[in-house]
Design a protein around this motif. Structure first.
Motif, mmCIF file in Angstrom:
data_model
loop_
_atom_site.group_PDB
_atom_site.id
_atom_site.type_symbol
_atom_site.label_atom_id
_atom_site.label_comp_id
_atom_site.label_asym_id
_atom_site.label_seq_id
_atom_site.Cartn_x
_atom_site.Cartn_y
_atom_site.Cartn_z
ATOM 1 N N MET A 13 0.814 -1.224 0.000
ATOM 2 C CA MET A 13 0.000 0.000 0.000
ATOM 3 C C MET A 13 0.841 1.264 0.000
ATOM 4 O O MET A 13 0.416 2.296 -0.507
ATOM 5 C CB MET A 13 -0.926 0.011 1.224
ATOM 6 N N THR A 14 2.048 1.172 0.573
ATOM 7 C CA THR A 14 2.916 2.357 0.604
ATOM 8 C C THR A 14 3.285 2.784 -0.815
ATOM 9 O O THR A 14 3.455 3.967 -1.099
ATOM 10 C CB THR A 14 4.194 2.071 1.406
ATOM 11 N N ILE B 244 -0.631 3.915 -2.755
ATOM 12 C CA ILE B 244 -1.458 5.082 -2.427
ATOM 13 C C ILE B 244 -1.075 6.357 -3.182
ATOM 14 O O ILE B 244 -1.969 7.028 -3.715
ATOM 15 C CB ILE B 244 -1.488 5.300 -0.901
ATOM 16 N N LEU C 143 -2.429 6.077 -6.694
ATOM 17 C CA LEU C 143 -3.893 6.171 -6.748
ATOM 18 C C LEU C 143 -4.348 7.613 -6.576
ATOM 19 O O LEU C 143 -5.291 8.065 -7.245
ATOM 20 C CB LEU C 143 -4.517 5.292 -5.657
ATOM 21 N N ILE D 279 -8.968 1.150 0.891
ATOM 22 C CA ILE D 279 -7.527 1.348 0.678
ATOM 23 C C ILE D 279 -6.888 1.948 1.925
ATOM 24 O O ILE D 279 -5.790 1.551 2.347
ATOM 25 C CB ILE D 279 -7.275 2.252 -0.551
ATOM 26 N N GLN E 258 -6.601 -0.682 4.502
ATOM 27 C CA GLN E 258 -5.516 -1.588 4.131
ATOM 28 C C GLN E 258 -4.159 -0.981 4.493
ATOM 29 O O GLN E 258 -3.273 -1.657 5.018
ATOM 30 C CB GLN E 258 -5.582 -1.865 2.620
ATOM 31 N N PHE E 259 -3.992 0.324 4.240
ATOM 32 C CA PHE E 259 -2.721 0.996 4.513
ATOM 33 C C PHE E 259 -2.482 1.114 6.024
ATOM 34 O O PHE E 259 -1.386 0.843 6.518
ATOM 35 C CB PHE E 259 -2.716 2.392 3.871
ATOM 36 N N GLN F 189 -1.831 -2.296 7.615
ATOM 37 C CA GLN F 189 -0.695 -3.023 7.023
ATOM 38 C C GLN F 189 0.395 -3.238 8.065
ATOM 39 O O GLN F 189 0.817 -2.297 8.719
ATOM 40 C CB GLN F 189 -0.153 -2.196 5.852
ATOM 41 N N ASN G 64 -8.744 -7.882 2.568
ATOM 42 C CA ASN G 64 -8.158 -9.148 3.033
ATOM 43 C C ASN G 64 -9.220 -10.087 3.585
ATOM 44 O O ASN G 64 -9.173 -11.286 3.359
ATOM 45 C CB ASN G 64 -7.105 -8.880 4.124
#
Lengths: 288, 276
Positions: free
Chosen positions: A95-96, A99, A102, B218, B221-222, B225, B236
């Protein structure tokens, strides 16, 4: 596609610069929440780096406790290692890495779609140039991407200068242990070329999103961008240019990686194609 | 009420965005059958079993359908896009109706509660359809190529491990496990649609309304994480291959809350809605 019926005239230079300046200014003011989100993202990533350093997972692998700006930059832009489906391990997207891309694609898609229904008619009728209207958008996108990656460098340098305890752009054992990438041989010109590659690759993605948004709308464009992004993280190939935004797939840290110079050339070519396609499409469409 | 629901359902299903979203889902589902299931069926693994040599455990339906192939690009894409695909068909309809004032026409004919309730029902049904239909199509198509061999823990080709939720159900009743996860995807799809509808009162941009559940997924999720709660992130938690451990009751409770709260907000705001 409607044929253009407007008479094209030469636009005086002061109007060009004023129009571009106003568009960029408007782009910033319309996207303040996302801008703040990107700043929060940079802060969160740096915070995550410092917490990981402090909790000792990386420290246990290294006797040194210093870190540099280069370590933070490598941590944020690390990306994913090459994935091989033969071993049937679970594929996870980082995700790093995801993001910022996006957010950039979102800004590109929404700005175009909002303008098409609103200001484009006013701008095109005042400047009498569709090309100028779209060019200003691409320039705004360039400014956003450069500012984002520049902010990463700035924030990383500030943190490293304050509490890092070593040279700004030298690799430390902490950073190498944390990222599992050996970037100790990177020189200053390698770092500069690498960051130019990141900027150009992200910009190419934004240009693609903006051009597709003109043609198929923001939703379709965003969907296509996400699919491209997932494909870039899954497959390692020259044709998926978002691969170039990952440090883990660069030749500076892995033998089978992409070279920065090749990546920059390819991205510039693709960006040129997307921009040209966008300008061609805009010239044939009536916005009044 | 039936007429208003029928009207909204007709609007939800007879539009090109529903077709487009469903086609994207079906493309991923059928592509998965072509790229993963069909090669399995025609691969060398089956030659060993057909000739009686045995050896490794052959592929099974329960290790080869789209929900469990965590190494497949198409599976990852489907579950990553799930919050967005669920909202594309009809989740921005309230935003459109409010901005064009078409809602006024409908409200004065059917009443506030009926309008907003039928909007929520139609959105939920369209969101569920777009997600569940491709999963079912993929499951049935995969079953046409690969037999449903009973999952064997020692084979190490099946996704459920002891730390995953419903792992014992997977090895005792794999069909039920599959149905449970498809229903979970349906629950969350309906919740994402309802979330978009509820956000339409304060957000006036269709694209942002459609993207709100995706952005929240999102962000979750971030934020999660690398933490112990990574398995509870919607992307997930909905994946039958379960990349991280989670708790079934908590996942269902979160889904129900995500569904009920936006519905409640929409009905309360709708009850006092006035557009002048």
């Amino acid at each position: 596609m409607k044929k253009s019926t407007a008479i094209s005239q030469n636009v005086p230079p002061p109007i060009i610069w004023r129009s571009i300046y106003w568009d960029i200014q408007r782009g910033f003011s319309d996207n303040i929440p996302l801008g703040l989100l990107l700043i929060i993202f940079i802060a969160a990533s740096c915070g995550s780096f410092l917490i990981t350093i402090a909790t000792g997972d990386a420290a246990s692998l290294s006797d040194e406790h210093a870190f540099s700006a280069l370590d933070i930059m490598a941590y944020i832009n690390r990306g994913m290692d090459e994935y091989s489906p033969i071993y049937k391990q679970i594929f996870m997207i980082d995700m790093t890495w995801t993001i910022p891309l996006l957010c950039i694609a979102f800004m590109a898609c929404t700005y175009i779609s909002k303008d098409r229904k609103g200001y484009s008619a006013q701008i095109v009728s005042r400047t009498k140039s569709r090309v100028l209207w779209l060019t200003a958008k691409y320039l705004w996108l360039t400014v956003i991407v450069v500012l984002f990656y520049g902010s990463i460098i700035l924030v990383s340098s500030l943190i490293a200068r304050t509490i890092g305890g070593t040279e700004l752009f030298t690799a430390t054992q902490q950073g190498i242990a944390l990222t599992s990438l050996d970037y100790s041989n990177m020189q200053l010109n390698d770092i500069a070329l690498l960051y130019i590659l990141f900027i150009v690759a992200a910009l190419t993605g934004g240009c693609m999103a903006m051009t597709l948004s003109l043609i198929i709308g923001p939703v379709g464009s965003y969907l296509a961008f996400i699919v491209l992004m997932i494909a870039s993280s899954y497959f390692k190939t020259n044709y998926l240019f978002l691969d170039f935004t990952m440090l883990a797939r660069n030749s500076l840290v892995t033998d089978e990686g992409f070279t920065s110079a090749f990546g920059i050339a390819e991205c510039l070519l693709l960006a040129g194609i997307f921009i040209f396609a966008g300008l061609l499409f805009v010239k044939r469409t009536d916005y009044l | 009420m039936k007429r208003s629901i029928a009207f909204e359902i007709k609007r939800a299903f007879l539009n090109w965005t529903f077709c487009a979203a469903l086609n994207v889902g079906l493309l991923l589902a059928i592509g998965h059958v072509v790229m993963v299931a069909a090669p399995y069926a025609l691969s060398e693994s089956w030659n060993l079993w057909r000739s009686g040599a045995g050896g490794t455990y052959p592929p099974s339906l329960y290790s080869a359908w789209m929900g469990v192939t965590s190494y497949s690009f198409l599976t990852i894409t489907f579950y990553f896009l799930l919050p967005l695909l669920a909202c594309i068909p009809y989740a921005d309809s309230l935003c459109t109706d409010l901005s064009t004032h078409y809602s006024n026409q409908l409200i004065c004919r059917m009443g506030r509660i009926r309008y907003f309730a039928s909007k929520l029902i139609a959105t939920s049904i369209s969101s569920i359809s777009v997600i569940v239909i491709p999963l079912i199509v993929n499951y049935i198509a995969t079953a046409c190529f690969i037999p449903a061999l009973w999952p064997e823990p020692a084979a190490q080709i099946f996704p459920a491990s002891p730390s995953n939720m419903l792992a014992s159900l997977f090895y005792h009743a794999p069909q039920t496990y599959t149905i449970v996860f498809i229903m979970l995807a349906a629950l969350y799809s309906a919740a994402f649609g309802a979330l978009s509808i509820a956000s339409s009162f304060s957000i006036h941009n269709r694209f942002i309304v459609m993207l709100t559940p995706f952005a929240l997924c999102i962000t979750a999720q971030f934020v999660l994480q690398g933490s112990a709660f990574e398995g509870f992130s919607p992307i997930n938690a909905l994946s039958p291959y379960q990349p991280y451990p989670s708790i079934y009751s908590v996942v269902v409770a979160i889904g129900i809350l995500l569904l009920l709260i936006p519905n409640f907000i929409t009905l309360i705001k709708g009850r006092y809605f006035e557009d002048v």
